[in-house]
Design an enzyme around this catalytic site. Structure first.
Site, mmCIF file in Angstrom:
data_model
loop_
_atom_site.group_PDB
_atom_site.id
_atom_site.type_symbol
_atom_site.label_atom_id
_atom_site.label_comp_id
_atom_site.label_asym_id
_atom_site.label_seq_id
_atom_site.Cartn_x
_atom_site.Cartn_y
_atom_site.Cartn_z
ATOM 1 N N CYS A 21 28.622 -4.179 -11.581
ATOM 2 C CA CYS A 21 27.972 -2.872 -11.727
ATOM 3 C C CYS A 21 28.499 -1.818 -10.777
ATOM 4 C CB CYS A 21 26.498 -2.961 -11.405
ATOM 5 S SG CYS A 21 25.614 -4.116 -12.355
ATOM 6 N N GLU A 28 0.836 -1.201 0.000
ATOM 7 C CA GLU A 28 0.000 0.000 0.000
ATOM 8 C C GLU A 28 0.875 1.258 0.000
ATOM 9 O OE1 GLU A 28 -0.161 -2.486 2.140
ATOM 10 O OE2 GLU A 28 -2.225 -3.208 2.298
ATOM 11 N N HIS A 64 22.212 4.842 -17.038
ATOM 12 C CA HIS A 64 21.153 5.214 -16.089
ATOM 13 C C HIS A 64 20.391 6.451 -16.512
ATOM 14 C CE1 HIS A 64 23.889 2.656 -13.814
ATOM 15 N NE2 HIS A 64 22.792 2.218 -13.248
#
Ligand code: GLN
Ligand code: ZN
Length: 761
Positions: free
Chosen positions: A646, A18, A697
Site C-alpha cells: 500500500c 474516552e 481513499h
C-alpha cells in the site's frame, strides 16, 4: 536529589477510549467547543493524577494531544497550509482539525508513520512559511498541571531537528536554513519556561538515532548551543528513543543537562557506548529500561542489573529511570482484561503497570535489590512461567522459526509465466481488485451479532455466503477477469488470521492510537505460532463454485502480521515471521489443493518495518523476503502468487521487491504516481505488476480519461504483457454504488487500452 522515576508520555486514549469518543462526539456536532475543552481537560488531568499516584517523580505535561503531537508543534508555530482558514494568531480548534482531517474544499495534510511505529503523524507543510510563536504550549500545560494539581510537570516538546526533518515543503539542502527559522521560536519557548521557574524540559530528538547527513549532524551542536545560551537555567533533557544514538560522541558533548537513552531497542549499543566511552560527569542520564513499545512484563532482576551497570559510570543522583519511549505505543491498563489465561496475564505489562515497574526499579537501584525482593521474584517467576509453559514449548513450531533452507519456486518466473498464462487463461491487460469489497453497516452488524452469540454460526455463514454471491455476480457483470470473494468475514486482515492460528491472544481493551481518534488493537503473539486448520478455504472455494472465472485467494503475509502485532521479545522478529510463514504455507497449500490457483499474500506493512539505521535495513529486507518466500514458494508452477503493498516509496527497496519472486505484485500508486514511475525508470521490473489506476481513499469516481492516463503512464516504463489493471487498494471502506461505478470505468478503460494495442500490432 536521588534516583528519580520519570515518564516520557502517557497514552491519550483512556482506559475505555474516552478520548476517542469525546473527539468523535465533537466532530459529529454533539458537543460545544467549550464542553469539548472542559472534558478534554478532565481527561488530561486524570492522566496526570494517575501518574502522580503511581509515584512518578517527573511527570510529562504537554504530551497529551487532541490529535497528534507533531501537528501540535506545527500549530504552536503558526504553520497552517494556505488552503485552510487562518489569518494569524493562535490556531483555532476548527482549523487544527481541518488540517488533520480535511474539509470539503481542502484535502487534509498527509499523514505518515512516526519512525518505525504504527502511530501516524500529520506531516507539517513548511513551504515558504514564516513561523511565529503563536502559542507556548509547553508553558500552558506546565501552568495547568501546577495550578490544578500542584504538579511540577516536565514539559515535553518535539525538538527542532526532528521537527524539521519530519516536515515537508523544502529541499534537503535547505535543512539548515529551515531549522534556523524555527530556532528563535524555540529560544522564546525556552526563555519563557525559564522565567516561569520550570526545572526540566524534555526535548524529543528521535532523529538522533537515525542515519543523517553530515550537514544535519553538524547542526546538533549549533542548535543546542543556541538553545543553551538562550535559557542557561532551564534543564534540558535531550531525549532519544527507538534505537541507539547514532553519533554517541557528538551527542554526549552537547550543552544539555541530561540525555535520555533507550536501553531496550538499542541492540545493546547504548550501554556498550556508555561503558566504553564513559558518560559526562555533569549530566543526568535518563535510562529507558522498561519497554515502551511492547507489552511484556519486565524481569526486574535483569533490569536492576542494567541500571547497576550504569551506576558504575555515573552517580546515583544523576540517574533517572523511565520507559524506553512514550507509552503512547502500548495499551493503557491490564486491569480490565479478564479473559486472558493467568500464565500469560501475569507476564504482561501495559502503560500503568509499566509505570509501576519504573517506580520499583528506581527504588531498587537506590536501595538495593533487597528493598524490592518480593517484586523482583514475582516478576522473574511470571516471566519464567510463561517461558516454560506449553505455549512456548512446541518442538515442531520451534523448528519452523529456525528455518534456513534455500527456498525457491520450482521454476523461474519466465517459465511460470507461460504455464500460468495458458492454464489460468489470463487475458492481455487483465483486470482484478485487491481483495475486499464494501464492509457495509449490515456486514458489520451481522458480525457483531454473531460475536455476541445473538445469531448462530449457521445464520452468520449463510449471510456471508449471500454477500459473496452478490459480489461474484457484480464482478461478473462488470467484466473483471480475476475475481475475489470480498473478505466480508474479516474485520481486520491481521486479526482474522491471528484468531485462527495458534499462539495469538486478543485483548478486550488493548487499544493503541494509530492516527487521530483511530485506535487499533494489535494481537499478542505470545506463543509458538502454528497452523490449526484451513482459514480461508471455505469462503474462497464457495466463491469459486459460483463462477467460471478464476477466484483469487486472499491471505495476509508474515511480515505484516508481525509488524502489526505485539511480538514475543524472547526471540527475534525474523524467527517469529518464519514461524508464521510456515503456518501460512499450510494455508497456501490447502487453497492449492482445493483448486484455487491464484493466491495473493498481502504485505502492506513490509516497508514500514524498515530499521531506522541504514546499515540495518538490508538484513531486515532479506529476512522479510525469506519469510515471504517460505510462505509462498512450495506451490506448483501453474499456481500464481500475487502480493500487494500500500505505498509506493519503492526506490530503496525495489531489489527486495523483485526478490520476493511474486508472479504479480499490485502497488498503490495514485497518490505519488510520478515518483513511482521514476523508480521503474531507474530499475527494470520484469514480473507481473499492477500499479493502482485509481485512488480508493476518496469516494470520487474518476473518469475513464484519468484512468487511461494512469495506465498509459505506467506502460511507458513497464512492459504491457506483464501489466495488470487494478485499483490502489482494497475497497472495504467504500460504498457499494461508488465501488461498482469506479470498477466499471476501470474495466472499460482496460478494454479501450487493449483495443489500442491490438490496432497498433
Ligand atoms: N486484501 C486487503 C484488502 O483488500 C489488502 C488491504 C491492505 O493492503 N491494507 O482490504
Ligand atoms: Zn493496500
Amino acid at each position: 536529589m536521588t534516583v528519580k522515576s520519570s515518564s516520557m508520555g502517557y497514552p491519550r486514549i483512556g482506559e475505555n477510549r474516552e478520548w476517542k469518543k469525546l473527539l468523535e462526539h465533537f466532530w459529529g456536532g454533539d458537543l460545544s467547543e467549550e464542553t469539548f475543552h472542559r472534558e478534554a481537560k478532565q481527561l488530561r488531568l486524570s492522566y496526570l493524577r494517575k501518574q502522580q499516584e503511581k509515584g512518578i517523580d517527573l511527570i510529562p505535561v504537554g504530551d497529551f494531544s487532541l490529535y497528534d503531537h507533531v501537528l501540535d508543534t506545527a500549530v504552536m508555530f503558526g504553520i497552517v497550509p494556505t488552503r485552510f482558514d487562518y489569518d494569524g494568531g493562535r490556531v483555532s480548534l476548527h482549523t487544527y482539525f481541518d488540517i488533520a482531517r480535511g474539509t470539503k474544499g481542502a484535502s487534509a495534510s498527509e499523514m505518515t508513520k512516526w519512525y518505525n511505529t504504527n502511530y501516524h503523524y500529520i506531516v507539517p507543510e513548511l513551504n515558504d512559511c514564516k513561523p511565529l510563536l503563536v502559542q507556548n504550549r509547553p508553558l500552558e500545560f506546565y501552568r495547568e498541571a501546577k495550578q490544578e494539581l500542584g504538579i511540577e510537570g516536565k514539559p515535553v516538546l518535539l525538538g527542532p531537528i526532528s521537527f524539521v526533518l519530519l516536515s515537508k515543503g523544502y529541499e534537503p539542502e535547505q535543512t539548515r536554513e529551515v531549522i534556523h527559522k524555527f530556532l528563535p521560536l524555540y529560544e522564546q519557548v525556552f526563555k519563557e519556561l525559564e522565567n516561569e521557574g520550570v526545572r526540566w524540559i524534555q526535548i524529543d530528538e528521535p532523529a538522533l538515532v537515525t542515519t543523517v547527513s553530515d550537514e544535519v549532524r553538524s547542526l546538533y551542536k549549533e542548535v543546542y548551543e543556541v538553545l543553551h545560551q538562550s535559557a542557561p537555567n532551564l534543564h534540558v533533557l535531550l531525549q532519544t528513543y527507538f534505537e541507539s544514538v547514532t553519533h554517541y560522541d557528538d551527542v554526549i558533548q552537547l550543552p544539555v543537562q541530561g540525555i535520555g537513552f533507550d536501553f531496550v531497542h538499542d541492540r545493546g549499543e547504548n550501554l556498550k557506548a556508555i561503558k566504553e566511552k564513559g558518560f559526562p560527569l555533569d549530566k543526568v542520564l535518563a535510562a529507558g529500561v522498561v519497554d515502551g513499545r511492547n507489552v511484556w512484563r519486565s524481569n526486574l532482576d535483569q533490569k536492576i542489573d542494567v541500571l547497576s551497570e550504569l551506576t558504575n559510570e555515573i552517580e546515583l543522583d544523576r540517574l533517572i529511570v523511565q520507559p524506553s519511549s512514550s507509552l503512547l505505543h502500548v495499551p493503557v491498563t491490564l486491569k480490565n482484561e479478564n479473559k486472558i489465561p493467568d500464565v500469560l496475564l501475569n507476564a504482561l505489562s501495559f502503560a500503568d503497570e509499566k509505570l509501576q515497574e519504573v517506580v520499583l526499579l528506581a527504588m531498587g537501584v537506590k536501595e538495593g535489590k533487597e528493598a524490592i525482593r518480593q517484586e523482583i521474584s514475582s516478576s522473574v517467576y511470571a516471566v519464567q512461567q510463561l517461558n516454560q509453559s506449553s505455549y512456548r514449548n512446541d518442538d515442531v513450531a520451534q523448528e519452523s522459526s529456525q528455518s534456513s533452507e534455500d527456498i525457491k519456486r520450482k521454476a523461474p518466473f519466465h517459465v511460470r509465466y507461460e504455464l500460468q498464462k495458458k492454464s489460468l487463461e489470463i487475458p492481455f491487460l487483465p483486470t482484478t481488485t485487491i481483495g475486499s469489497f464494501p464492509q457495509t453497516k449490515e456486514v458489520r452488524k451481522q458480525r457483531l451479532q454473531w460475536r455476541k452469540n445473538e445469531i448462530s454460526d449457521k445464520a452468520y455463514r449463510s449471510y456471508i455466503e449471500k454477500e459473496i454471491e452478490k459480489w461474484i455476480r457484480i464482478q461478473e457483470e462488470i467484466g473483471l477477469d480475476v475475481l475475489v470473494h470480498g473478505e466480508f468475514e474479516r474485520t481486520d486482515m491481521v486479526e482474522f488470521f491471528g484468531e485462527k492460528l495458534n499462539g495469538f491472544q486478543f485483548t478486550k481493551f488493548g487499544w493503541v492510537q494509530s492516527y487521530g481518534s483511530r485506535c487499533v488493537k494489535p494481537p499478542l503473539i505470545y506463543g509458538e505460532v502454528s497452523f490449526e486448520k484451513p482459514m480461508t478455504v471455505r469462503e474462497t472455494v464457495y466463491a469459486q463454485s459460483l463462477t467460471n472465472k478464476r477466484v483469487k485467494g486472499m491471505l495476509t503475509g508474515p511480515i505484516t502480521i508481525v509488524n502489526w502485532s505485539f511480538v514475543r521479545d524472547d526471540r527475534t522478529k525474523a524467527e517469529t515471521a518464519n514461524q508464521i510463514a510456515v503456518a501460512l504455507r499450510a494455508e497456501v497449500e490447502a487453497l492449492e489443493q482445493n483448486r484455487i490457483r491464484i493466491i495473493q499474500m498481502d504485505e502492506p506493512a513490509l516497508r514500514e518495518g524498515l530499521p531506522l539505521k541504514k546499515e540495518l535495513q538490508q538484513q531486515y529486507l532479506d529476512q522479510a523476503v525469506y519469510a515471504f518466500k517460505l510462505a509462498t514458494s512450495s506451490v506448483e508452477n501453474e499456481t500464481q502468487i500475487h502480493t500487494h503493498m500500500c505505498y509506493s516509496e519503492f526506490e530503496e527497496i525495489i531489489e527486495s521487491i523483485k526478490a520476493l519472486d511474486a508472479d504479480v505484485i499490485s502497488i498503490e500508486t495514485s497518490r505519488s504516481h510520478g515518483e513511482l514511475i521514476k523508480a521503474f525508470e531507474d530499475s527494470t521490473y520484469e514480473q507481473g505488476i499492477g500499479l493502482g489506476v485509481y485512488d480508493i481513499h476518496s469516494p470520487r469516481v474518476p473518469n475513464q480519461t484519468e484512468m487511461i492516463r494512469s495506465i498509459d503512464r505506467a506502460l511507458q516504463v513497464l512492459p504491457e504483457n506483464l501489466f495488470w489493471i487494478n485499483p490502489d487498494c482494497g475497497l472495504k471502506t467504500r460504498r457499494p454504488a461508488e465501488t461498482i461505478e469506479a470498477l466499471k470505468v476501470m474495466v472499460s478503460a482496460a478494454k479501450q487500452t487493449r483495443k489500442r494495442f491490438l490496432v497498433h500490432e
